[in-house]
Design a protein around this motif. Structure first.
Motif, PDB file in Angstrom:
ATOM      1  N   SER A  15       1.267  -1.125   0.339  1.00 18.80           N
ATOM      2  CA  SER A  15      -0.308   0.198   0.336  1.00 18.80           C
ATOM      3  C   SER A  15       0.854   0.936   0.173  1.00 18.80           C
ATOM      4  CB  SER A  15      -0.895   0.227   1.688  1.00 18.80           C
ATOM      5  OG  SER A  15       0.133  -0.070   1.937  1.00 18.80           O
ATOM      6  N   LEU A  16       0.120   2.330  -0.725  1.00 22.14           N
ATOM      7  CA  LEU A  16       1.618   3.436  -1.401  1.00 22.14           C
ATOM      8  C   LEU A  16       0.946   4.261  -0.103  1.00 22.14           C
ATOM      9  CD1 LEU A  16       2.263   3.454  -5.162  1.00 22.14           C
ATOM     10  CD2 LEU A  16       3.286   2.727  -2.275  1.00 22.14           C
ATOM     11  N   LEU A  17       1.067   5.262   0.523  1.00 18.30           N
ATOM     12  CA  LEU A  17       0.408   6.107   1.672  1.00 18.30           C
ATOM     13  C   LEU A  17       1.304   7.945   0.680  1.00 18.30           C
ATOM     14  CD1 LEU A  17      -1.740   7.163   3.493  1.00 18.30           C
ATOM     15  CD2 LEU A  17       0.397   6.939   5.406  1.00 18.30           C
ATOM     16  N   ALA A  18       0.716   8.608   0.698  1.00 23.54           N
ATOM     17  CA  ALA A  18       1.769   9.883   0.459  1.00 23.54           C
ATOM     18  C   ALA A  18       0.650  11.605   1.431  1.00 23.54           C
ATOM     19  CB  ALA A  18       1.193  10.839  -0.708  1.00 23.54           C
ATOM     20  N   LEU A  19       1.450  11.608   1.892  1.00 23.85           N
ATOM     21  CA  LEU A  19       1.430  12.419   3.271  1.00 23.85           C
ATOM     22  C   LEU A  19       1.583  13.850   2.343  1.00 23.85           C
ATOM     23  CD1 LEU A  19       4.487  12.569   5.778  1.00 23.85           C
ATOM     24  CD2 LEU A  19       2.155  10.961   5.742  1.00 23.85           C
ATOM     25  N   SER A  20       1.132  14.371   1.467  1.00 18.01           N
ATOM     26  CA  SER A  20       1.313  15.701   0.794  1.00 18.01           C
ATOM     27  C   SER A  20       0.783  15.294  -0.924  1.00 18.01           C
ATOM     28  CB  SER A  20       2.157  16.772   0.698  1.00 18.01           C
ATOM     29  OG  SER A  20       3.343  16.217  -0.339  1.00 18.01           O
ATOM     30  N   GLU A  21      -0.182  16.422  -1.243  1.00 13.48           N
ATOM     31  CA  GLU A  21      -0.321  15.731  -2.987  1.00 13.48           C
ATOM     32  C   GLU A  21       0.599  16.830  -3.512  1.00 13.48           C
ATOM     33  OE1 GLU A  21      -3.958  18.104  -5.321  1.00 13.48           O
ATOM     34  OE2 GLU A  21      -5.065  16.807  -3.753  1.00 13.48           O
ATOM     35  N   ASP A  22       0.336  15.893  -4.636  1.00 15.50           N
ATOM     36  CA  ASP A  22       1.310  16.136  -6.440  1.00 15.50           C
ATOM     37  C   ASP A  22       1.090  15.981  -7.552  1.00 15.50           C
ATOM     38  OD1 ASP A  22       3.191  16.548  -7.957  1.00 15.50           O
ATOM     39  OD2 ASP A  22       4.509  15.640  -7.503  1.00 15.50           O
ATOM     40  N   THR A  23      -0.151  16.505  -7.880  1.00 16.63           N
ATOM     41  CA  THR A  23      -0.864  16.635  -8.998  1.00 16.63           C
ATOM     42  C   THR A  23      -0.341  16.625 -10.330  1.00 16.63           C
ATOM     43  OG1 THR A  23      -1.475  19.651  -9.355  1.00 16.63           O
ATOM     44  CG2 THR A  23      -2.994  17.671  -8.172  1.00 16.63           C
ATOM     45  N   GLU A  24       0.743  16.725 -10.185  1.00 14.61           N
ATOM     46  CA  GLU A  24       1.785  16.628 -11.808  1.00 14.61           C
ATOM     47  C   GLU A  24       1.770  14.979 -12.315  1.00 14.61           C
ATOM     48  OE1 GLU A  24       6.759  18.075 -12.654  1.00 14.61           O
ATOM     49  OE2 GLU A  24       4.792  20.308 -12.379  1.00 14.61           O
ATOM     50  N   ILE A  25       1.651  14.816 -11.506  1.00 13.21           N
ATOM     51  CA  ILE A  25       2.331  12.674 -11.389  1.00 13.21           C
ATOM     52  C   ILE A  25       1.316  12.154 -11.036  1.00 13.21           C
ATOM     53  CG2 ILE A  25       4.979  13.324 -11.089  1.00 13.21           C
ATOM     54  CD1 ILE A  25       4.050  12.235  -7.951  1.00 13.21           C
ATOM     55  N   GLY A  26       0.711  13.135 -10.374  1.00 12.45           N
ATOM     56  CA  GLY A  26      -1.364  11.760 -10.239  1.00 12.45           C
ATOM     57  C   GLY A  26      -1.283  11.685  -9.046  1.00 12.45           C
ATOM     58  N   VAL A  27      -0.406  11.684  -7.679  1.00 12.76           N
ATOM     59  CA  VAL A  27      -0.715  11.594  -6.346  1.00 12.76           C
ATOM     60  C   VAL A  27      -1.245  12.305  -5.731  1.00 12.76           C
ATOM     61  CG1 VAL A  27       0.537  10.953  -4.883  1.00 12.76           C
ATOM     62  CG2 VAL A  27       1.338  10.278  -6.570  1.00 12.76           C
ATOM     63  N   GLY A  28      -2.651  11.827  -5.077  1.00 13.28           N
ATOM     64  CA  GLY A  28      -3.131  12.550  -3.948  1.00 13.28           C
ATOM     65  C   GLY A  28      -2.757  12.124  -2.520  1.00 13.28           C
ATOM     66  N   LYS A  29      -3.149  13.293  -2.233  1.00 14.11           N
ATOM     67  CA  LYS A  29      -2.811  13.176  -0.193  1.00 14.11           C
ATOM     68  C   LYS A  29      -4.013  11.834   0.562  1.00 14.11           C
ATOM     69  CE  LYS A  29      -2.757  15.731   3.563  1.00 14.11           C
ATOM     70  NZ  LYS A  29      -3.098  17.554   4.550  1.00 14.11           N
ATOM     71  N   GLY A  30      -2.888  11.219   1.093  1.00 13.94           N
ATOM     72  CA  GLY A  30      -3.541   9.867   1.882  1.00 13.94           C
ATOM     73  C   GLY A  30      -3.809   8.435   1.280  1.00 13.94           C
ATOM     74  N   LEU A  31      -3.908   7.823   0.959  1.00 17.36           N
ATOM     75  CA  LEU A  31      -4.387   6.381   0.768  1.00 17.36           C
ATOM     76  C   LEU A  31      -4.171   6.371  -0.643  1.00 17.36           C
ATOM     77  CD1 LEU A  31      -3.266   2.883   1.320  1.00 17.36           C
ATOM     78  CD2 LEU A  31      -6.050   3.424   1.078  1.00 17.36           C
ATOM     79  N   ASN A  32      -3.155   6.005  -1.210  1.00 21.43           N
ATOM     80  CA  ASN A  32      -3.119   6.161  -2.886  1.00 21.43           C
ATOM     81  C   ASN A  32      -3.328   4.599  -3.805  1.00 21.43           C
ATOM     82  OD1 ASN A  32      -1.727   8.758  -2.532  1.00 21.43           O
ATOM     83  ND2 ASN A  32      -0.160   8.120  -3.033  1.00 21.43           N
TER      84      ASN A  32
END
Length: 88
Positions: A15-32
């Motif tokens: 499971s992948l989890l992000a602490l911040s959002e990066d719309t440029e690479i398509g990653v949202g905040k939280g459980l990805n």
């Protein structure tokens, strides 16, 4: 799971989890996303070389799924994997 002394079935979960959002690479905040997979390997040389074949299911969640849908992508994917594990 040891099927025989040479055939091994392995399960994986990631499971992948992000602490911040990066719309440029398509990653949202939280459980990805999560990935669940199965691999069947065969130990050839004293377990030091094991070719494998398997399948992986990936699913995106939350903001990451929304970003994937907005860009025309899918939120669920199936993959076939083929490779080898080396130990030395």
């Amino acid at each position: 799971l040891l099927i025989t002394n040479y055939w091994i079935l392995s399960a994986t979960f990631e499971s992948l989890l992000a602490l911040s959002e990066d719309t440029e690479i398509g990653v949202g905040k939280g459980l990805n996303s999560t990935e669940v997979g199965l691999r069947l390997s065969y130990d050839v040389i004293d377990r030091s070389f094991s070719p494998y074949v398997g399948v992986v299911h990936e699913r995106k969640y939350g903001d990451t799924a929304d970003l994937a849908r907005d860009s025309g992508g899918s939120t669920e994917n199936w993959f076939a994997v083929l490779g080898a594990r080396l130990s030395f």
